[in-house]
Each structure stands twice: as structure tokens, then as C-alpha cells.
Design an enzyme around this catalytic site. Structure first.
Site, PDB file in Angstrom:
ATOM      1  N   TYR A  65      52.800  14.653  76.963  1.00 54.06           N
ATOM      2  CA  TYR A  65      51.876  14.405  75.860  1.00 54.06           C
ATOM      3  C   TYR A  65      50.933  15.579  75.660  1.00 54.06           C
ATOM      4  O   TYR A  65      50.810  16.466  76.507  1.00 54.06           O
ATOM      5  CB  TYR A  65      51.074  13.117  76.085  1.00 54.06           C
ATOM      6  CG  TYR A  65      50.363  13.033  77.404  1.00 54.06           C
ATOM      7  CD1 TYR A  65      49.168  13.696  77.633  1.00 54.06           C
ATOM      8  CD2 TYR A  65      50.905  12.290  78.447  1.00 54.06           C
ATOM      9  CE1 TYR A  65      48.526  13.623  78.853  1.00 54.06           C
ATOM     10  CE2 TYR A  65      50.270  12.200  79.668  1.00 54.06           C
ATOM     11  CZ  TYR A  65      49.073  12.874  79.864  1.00 54.06           C
ATOM     12  OH  TYR A  65      48.452  12.809  81.080  1.00 54.06           O
TER      13      TYR A  65
ATOM     14  N   HIS B 290      46.456  16.346  89.392  1.00 55.88           N
ATOM     15  CA  HIS B 290      47.460  17.410  89.313  1.00 55.88           C
ATOM     16  C   HIS B 290      47.922  17.786  90.716  1.00 55.88           C
ATOM     17  O   HIS B 290      47.073  18.006  91.587  1.00 55.88           O
ATOM     18  CB  HIS B 290      46.848  18.657  88.667  1.00 55.88           C
ATOM     19  CG  HIS B 290      46.152  18.378  87.378  1.00 55.88           C
ATOM     20  ND1 HIS B 290      44.809  18.070  87.311  1.00 55.88           N
ATOM     21  CD2 HIS B 290      46.615  18.341  86.115  1.00 55.88           C
ATOM     22  CE1 HIS B 290      44.478  17.869  86.050  1.00 55.88           C
ATOM     23  NE2 HIS B 290      45.544  18.022  85.297  1.00 55.88           N
TER      24      HIS B 290
ATOM     25  N   GLU C  99      44.567  17.946  77.096  1.00 47.17           N
ATOM     26  CA  GLU C  99      45.514  17.461  78.107  1.00 47.17           C
ATOM     27  C   GLU C  99      46.929  17.704  77.575  1.00 47.17           C
ATOM     28  O   GLU C  99      47.449  16.934  76.778  1.00 47.17           O
ATOM     29  CB  GLU C  99      45.307  15.967  78.378  1.00 47.17           C
ATOM     30  CG  GLU C  99      44.030  15.664  79.118  1.00 47.17           C
ATOM     31  CD  GLU C  99      44.045  16.117  80.563  1.00 47.17           C
ATOM     32  OE1 GLU C  99      45.057  16.676  81.026  1.00 47.17           O
ATOM     33  OE2 GLU C  99      43.028  15.926  81.236  1.00 47.17           O
TER      34      GLU C  99
ATOM     35  N   TRP D 214      44.212   9.904  77.429  1.00 44.58           N
ATOM     36  CA  TRP D 214      45.608   9.757  77.833  1.00 44.58           C
ATOM     37  C   TRP D 214      45.971   8.336  78.289  1.00 44.58           C
ATOM     38  O   TRP D 214      47.132   8.029  78.494  1.00 44.58           O
ATOM     39  CB  TRP D 214      45.924  10.739  78.969  1.00 44.58           C
ATOM     40  CG  TRP D 214      45.085  10.514  80.198  1.00 44.58           C
ATOM     41  CD1 TRP D 214      45.352   9.658  81.227  1.00 44.58           C
ATOM     42  CD2 TRP D 214      43.840  11.128  80.521  1.00 44.58           C
ATOM     43  NE1 TRP D 214      44.341   9.704  82.178  1.00 44.58           N
ATOM     44  CE2 TRP D 214      43.398  10.598  81.765  1.00 44.58           C
ATOM     45  CE3 TRP D 214      43.044  12.086  79.884  1.00 44.58           C
ATOM     46  CZ2 TRP D 214      42.210  10.992  82.368  1.00 44.58           C
ATOM     47  CZ3 TRP D 214      41.860  12.470  80.491  1.00 44.58           C
ATOM     48  CH2 TRP D 214      41.460  11.927  81.714  1.00 44.58           C
TER      49      TRP D 214
ATOM     50  N   HIS E 185      43.379  23.829  80.637  1.00 47.86           N
ATOM     51  CA  HIS E 185      42.910  22.771  79.734  1.00 47.86           C
ATOM     52  C   HIS E 185      42.160  23.302  78.511  1.00 47.86           C
ATOM     53  O   HIS E 185      41.726  22.524  77.670  1.00 47.86           O
ATOM     54  CB  HIS E 185      42.002  21.802  80.505  1.00 47.86           C
ATOM     55  CG  HIS E 185      42.742  20.958  81.484  1.00 47.86           C
ATOM     56  ND1 HIS E 185      42.970  21.358  82.781  1.00 47.86           N
ATOM     57  CD2 HIS E 185      43.307  19.727  81.366  1.00 47.86           C
ATOM     58  CE1 HIS E 185      43.642  20.402  83.417  1.00 47.86           C
ATOM     59  NE2 HIS E 185      43.859  19.408  82.586  1.00 47.86           N
TER      60      HIS E 185
ATOM     61  N   HIS F 283      51.335  21.583  81.823  1.00 49.20           N
ATOM     62  CA  HIS F 283      51.279  21.619  83.285  1.00 49.20           C
ATOM     63  C   HIS F 283      51.648  20.260  83.871  1.00 49.20           C
ATOM     64  O   HIS F 283      51.630  19.242  83.196  1.00 49.20           O
ATOM     65  CB  HIS F 283      49.892  22.057  83.768  1.00 49.20           C
ATOM     66  CG  HIS F 283      48.779  21.182  83.288  1.00 49.20           C
ATOM     67  ND1 HIS F 283      48.163  21.349  82.061  1.00 49.20           N
ATOM     68  CD2 HIS F 283      48.163  20.115  83.856  1.00 49.20           C
ATOM     69  CE1 HIS F 283      47.223  20.436  81.903  1.00 49.20           C
ATOM     70  NE2 HIS F 283      47.201  19.667  82.988  1.00 49.20           N
TER      71      HIS F 283
ATOM     72  N   CYS G 161      44.442   9.653  88.620  1.00 42.10           N
ATOM     73  CA  CYS G 161      45.277  10.658  87.969  1.00 42.10           C
ATOM     74  C   CYS G 161      44.824  12.032  88.429  1.00 42.10           C
ATOM     75  O   CYS G 161      43.715  12.190  88.926  1.00 42.10           O
ATOM     76  CB  CYS G 161      45.219  10.537  86.448  1.00 42.10           C
ATOM     77  SG  CYS G 161      43.575  10.566  85.765  1.00 42.10           S
TER      78      CYS G 161
ATOM     79  N   GLU H  17      40.042   9.794  96.206  1.00 43.25           N
ATOM     80  CA  GLU H  17      39.148   9.225  95.197  1.00 43.25           C
ATOM     81  C   GLU H  17      38.690   7.816  95.544  1.00 43.25           C
ATOM     82  O   GLU H  17      37.540   7.460  95.324  1.00 43.25           O
ATOM     83  CB  GLU H  17      39.835   9.202  93.825  1.00 43.25           C
ATOM     84  CG  GLU H  17      40.036  10.583  93.236  1.00 43.25           C
ATOM     85  CD  GLU H  17      40.564  10.545  91.813  1.00 43.25           C
ATOM     86  OE1 GLU H  17      40.601   9.456  91.201  1.00 43.25           O
ATOM     87  OE2 GLU H  17      40.936  11.623  91.308  1.00 43.25           O
TER      88      GLU H  17
ATOM     89  N   GLU I 256      50.251  17.797  79.095  1.00 44.06           N
ATOM     90  CA  GLU I 256      50.762  17.471  80.424  1.00 44.06           C
ATOM     91  C   GLU I 256      52.179  16.923  80.431  1.00 44.06           C
ATOM     92  O   GLU I 256      52.602  16.220  79.510  1.00 44.06           O
ATOM     93  CB  GLU I 256      49.827  16.457  81.106  1.00 44.06           C
ATOM     94  CG  GLU I 256      48.463  17.057  81.385  1.00 44.06           C
ATOM     95  CD  GLU I 256      47.539  16.155  82.176  1.00 44.06           C
ATOM     96  OE1 GLU I 256      46.688  16.701  82.895  1.00 44.06           O
ATOM     97  OE2 GLU I 256      47.661  14.922  82.080  1.00 44.06           O
TER      98      GLU I 256
END
Length: 197
Positions: free
Chosen positions: A119, A85, A130, A175, A41, A48, A83, A103, A132
């Protein structure tokens, strides 16, 4: 935080935590390597794999989360339901379900793929980027939430009109609109035309 097989592999027997690795991908989403999470990042960002989840209740309201203030990236801003990874080699669908539970303390009652979006969004507040290739998921939540306070500050179910009002006055993740707009066709299919998404 609940320990799952995926998260348990990132703690050593001495109790230390290994660096979290992300999957680096090319413009077609093909895995080309790995990078440590924070390094991926740093400007200009390394492309990624990521995922974004949009869960709705039975009234067609979207579940938003406010990111916890202690998070190093985009703290205190509102964003989509979940959100994150995937770990290297972890399927995006499995990662989305895992992180939603970690979460928010709830498993989606329905979760389906809603396409991908690529994006590049710099975050002015943190200086992180970001960059991604994001896998989108849309579904429903019917159980009571039990958010992890280290991850989530607040939650809110909002209609499309309420989201527009909130987005105009409150800070949102860099995002958020990109992933929401990309997921809209699947959201409309799930919620129906009367929900206004």
C-alpha cells in the site's frame, strides 16, 4: 526498552545510536537495498518491508494499541496490536515477535503468517508516507500486558462491533483498515465465524 540482540546491534560502544535502516524492496517483495527509516518515509516514500500483527484473546477480541504521543509518526492514533519494520536481513516473523515483546511486554502464545499487502498511505498530519510491502501476522495473546510507555499510550481489547464504533469516533492510523482487511481471512480462521470478523 528491552535490549535484544537485534536492537543491541544499533548502539555503538560510545553509547551513540546508529541510524535505523529499513529494507527497500521491489513490487514483488524482493530486497533491493536499504534506506534510513525517516528518509524512507519522506514523500513520495520508498517501498520498504514492514509487518503488522493482530493478536486476539480467548474471547476473539482484538488487541488494539494507541500509539504513544511522543512518537514522531502517527502519534496518539489507534492501530493494530503491533506494527513496524524488520531490520535488514531480519525475518519478518522474528521482527514481529521481537517488536510485540518490546512494545507490549508480552510474547504471542500463537503467531502465524497471514499473507502480505502492498500500500501507499500518506499521513496528512505528519506529511510522511507509508509506502510499504507489509507482512501480516495473526495470533493469540494470553499473558498480562506490560506496555512500554514510550511506544504505547493505551491498549484495548475490542470485539468486531466495538471496533466499528471506536473506528467511527477515534483517530486510527492511515494504514489500519488496509492491513485489517487484508488479514481478515486469517483472522476469521483463527477466531471462528461467531466472533464476527
Amino acid at each position: 526498552m528491552p535490549i535484544t540482540p537485534a536492537t543491541a546491534t544499533h548502539s555503538t560502544s560510545e553509547g551513540t545510536t546508529d541510524a535505523i535502516l529499513l529494507e527497500l524492496v521491489d513490487e514483488k517483495g524482493v530486497t533491493i537495498g536499504t534506506a534510513e527509516k525517516l528518509a524512507a518515509h519522506q514523500p513520495p516514500g520508498q517501498l520498504h518491508r514492514a509487518f503488522s500483527v493482530f493478536l486476539f484473546d480467548e474471547q476473539g477480541r482484538l488487541l488494539l494499541q494507541q500509539r504513544a504521543l511522543a512518537k514522531y509518526h502517527s502519534p496518539g492514533v489507534w492501530s493494530n496490536t503491533c506494527c513496524g519494520h524488520p531490520y535488514p536481513g531480519e525475518a519478518p516473523f522474528a521482527a514481529a515477535a521481537r517488536r510485540t515483546f518490546e512494545e507490549l511486554g508480552v510474547s504471542p502464545s500463537l503467531l502465524g503468517e497471514a499473507g502480505t499487502v502492498r500500500y501507499n498511505h500518506p499521513d496528512p498530519a505528519s506529511g510522511l508516507v507509508e509506502q510499504e510491502y507489509n507482512h501480516l501476522f495473526v495470533g493469540m495473546v494470553q499473558a498480562a500486558l506490560a506496555p512500554d510507555p514510550e511506544e504505547v499510550g493505551e491498549t484495548a481489547f475490542v470485539t468486531a462491533a466495538e471496533l466499528a464504533e471506536r473506528h467511527a469516533r477515534d483517530p486510527f492510523s492511515a494504514w489500519f483498515m488496509t492491513v485489517l482487511d487484508a488479514a481478515r481471512p486469517a483472522i476469521r480462521e483463527l477466531t471462528g465465524p461467531s466472533a464476527g470478523w
